[in-house]
Design a protein around this motif. Structure first.
Motif, PDB file in Angstrom:
ATOM      1  N   ARG A  20      13.306  -0.255  -5.016  1.00  9.52           N
ATOM      2  CA  ARG A  20      13.691  -0.159  -3.081  1.00  9.52           C
ATOM      3  C   ARG A  20      12.429   1.305  -3.280  1.00  9.52           C
ATOM      4  N   THR A  21      12.917   2.505  -4.253  1.00 14.20           N
ATOM      5  CA  THR A  21      12.089   3.860  -3.965  1.00 14.20           C
ATOM      6  C   THR A  21      10.932   3.027  -4.377  1.00 14.20           C
ATOM      7  N   GLN A  22      10.356   2.020  -5.403  1.00 13.06           N
ATOM      8  CA  GLN A  22       9.185   1.819  -5.236  1.00 13.06           C
ATOM      9  C   GLN A  22       8.401   1.085  -4.632  1.00 13.06           C
ATOM     10  N   VAL A  23       8.554  -0.284  -4.305  1.00 13.70           N
ATOM     11  CA  VAL A  23       8.026  -1.094  -3.207  1.00 13.70           C
ATOM     12  C   VAL A  23       8.379   0.145  -1.725  1.00 13.70           C
ATOM     13  N   LEU A  24       9.160   0.697  -1.805  1.00 14.70           N
ATOM     14  CA  LEU A  24       8.669   1.544  -0.388  1.00 14.70           C
ATOM     15  C   LEU A  24       7.400   2.451  -0.722  1.00 14.70           C
ATOM     16  N   ALA A  25       7.541   3.190  -1.382  1.00 14.73           N
ATOM     17  CA  ALA A  25       6.321   3.812  -1.433  1.00 14.73           C
ATOM     18  C   ALA A  25       5.069   2.861  -1.689  1.00 14.73           C
ATOM     19  N   ARG A  26       5.499   1.966  -2.793  1.00 17.56           N
ATOM     20  CA  ARG A  26       3.738   1.393  -2.215  1.00 17.56           C
ATOM     21  C   ARG A  26       3.574   0.762  -0.753  1.00 17.56           C
ATOM     22  N   GLU A  27       4.232   0.292  -0.356  1.00 16.94           N
ATOM     23  CA  GLU A  27       4.315   0.048   1.117  1.00 16.94           C
ATOM     24  C   GLU A  27       3.891   0.692   2.082  1.00 16.94           C
ATOM     25  N   LYS A  28       4.237   2.942   2.086  1.00 15.23           N
ATOM     26  CA  LYS A  28       3.762   3.817   2.594  1.00 15.23           C
ATOM     27  C   LYS A  28       2.205   4.137   2.110  1.00 15.23           C
ATOM     28  N   ALA A  29       1.713   3.559   0.724  1.00 14.68           N
ATOM     29  CA  ALA A  29       0.307   3.410   0.358  1.00 14.68           C
ATOM     30  C   ALA A  29      -0.462   2.368   0.861  1.00 14.68           C
ATOM     31  N   TYR A  30      -0.018   1.670   0.692  1.00  8.57           N
ATOM     32  CA  TYR A  30      -0.515   0.678   1.342  1.00  8.57           C
ATOM     33  C   TYR A  30      -1.008   0.419   3.006  1.00  8.57           C
ATOM     34  N   SER A  31      -0.175   1.127   3.813  1.00 16.71           N
ATOM     35  CA  SER A  31      -0.377   1.481   5.486  1.00 16.71           C
ATOM     36  C   SER A  31      -1.130   2.135   5.597  1.00 16.71           C
ATOM     37  N   GLN A  32      -0.386   3.043   4.729  1.00 18.84           N
ATOM     38  CA  GLN A  32      -1.393   4.192   5.059  1.00 18.84           C
ATOM     39  C   GLN A  32      -2.676   3.905   5.134  1.00 18.84           C
ATOM     40  N   ASP A  33      -2.787   3.873   3.753  1.00 16.08           N
ATOM     41  CA  ASP A  33      -4.675   3.191   3.847  1.00 16.08           C
ATOM     42  C   ASP A  33      -5.815   2.468   4.722  1.00 16.08           C
ATOM     43  N   LEU A  34      -4.740   1.502   4.800  1.00 19.72           N
ATOM     44  CA  LEU A  34      -5.062   0.489   6.371  1.00 19.72           C
ATOM     45  C   LEU A  34      -5.346   1.314   7.573  1.00 19.72           C
ATOM     46  N   SER A  69       0.383 -10.327   4.769  1.00 16.65           N
ATOM     47  CA  SER A  69       1.101 -10.809   3.624  1.00 16.65           C
ATOM     48  C   SER A  69       0.769 -10.031   2.144  1.00 16.65           C
ATOM     49  N   GLY A  70       0.259  -8.622   2.296  1.00 13.75           N
ATOM     50  CA  GLY A  70      -0.610  -8.055   1.278  1.00 13.75           C
ATOM     51  C   GLY A  70       0.712  -6.696   1.472  1.00 13.75           C
ATOM     52  N   LEU A  71       1.535  -6.271   1.984  1.00 14.65           N
ATOM     53  CA  LEU A  71       2.438  -5.921   2.222  1.00 14.65           C
ATOM     54  C   LEU A  71       3.613  -5.926   1.570  1.00 14.65           C
ATOM     55  N   PRO A  72       3.683  -4.656   0.579  1.00 16.58           N
ATOM     56  CA  PRO A  72       5.205  -5.592   0.080  1.00 16.58           C
ATOM     57  C   PRO A  72       6.606  -4.958  -0.074  1.00 16.58           C
ATOM     58  N   LEU A  73       6.608  -4.354   1.527  1.00 19.35           N
ATOM     59  CA  LEU A  73       8.088  -5.610   2.254  1.00 19.35           C
ATOM     60  C   LEU A  73       7.568  -6.525   3.033  1.00 19.35           C
ATOM     61  N   PHE A  74       6.915  -6.767   2.309  1.00 17.87           N
ATOM     62  CA  PHE A  74       6.188  -8.915   3.078  1.00 17.87           C
ATOM     63  C   PHE A  74       7.907  -9.630   3.040  1.00 17.87           C
ATOM     64  N   PRO A  75       8.082  -9.325   1.726  1.00 13.49           N
ATOM     65  CA  PRO A  75       8.885 -10.444   1.328  1.00 13.49           C
ATOM     66  C   PRO A  75      10.394 -10.135   1.944  1.00 13.49           C
TER      67      PRO A  75
END
Length: 96
Positions: A20-34, A69-75
């Motif tokens: 959970r911690t890892q997916v949330l960190a990836r989600e934050k980085a991905y969304s902030q980059d966008l 579909s690239g969002l880490p939380l997409f599933p």
């Protein structure tokens, strides 16, 4: 094209905490980059829910689909997409 995207997040309660911690960190980085790229123009939390309402500014449906579909939380999301069009009574030039 502008899109309103409503994302309702439903992370399973039995997801291991480290995952959970890892997916949330990836989600934050991905969304902030966008957001820095100008593709994810706005994001608002929905009070009392683990959900957001966002505005995306992308080339077309295909690009939006690729981003979502690239969002880490997409599933773990239920997503609703509404295409937007500038209203003829709008007075701001930066909302198209």
């Amino acid at each position: 094209m502008l899109y309103q995207v409503v994302m309702d997040v439903k992370i399973p309660r039995d997801l291991p905490e480290d995952e959970r911690t890892q997916v949330l960190a990836r989600e934050k980085a991905y969304s902030q980059d966008l957001q820095r790229q100008g593709k994810w123009r706005h994001i608002w939390r929905v009070a009392g829910q683990y959900a957001n309402i966002s505005i995306f500014d992308v080339q077309d449906n295909a690009e939006l689909h690729q981003i979502l579909s690239g969002l880490p939380l997409f599933p773990f999301m239920e997503i609703k997409v509404t295409p937007l069009l500038r209203h003829p009574s709008a007075i701001r030039d930066d909302d198209s």
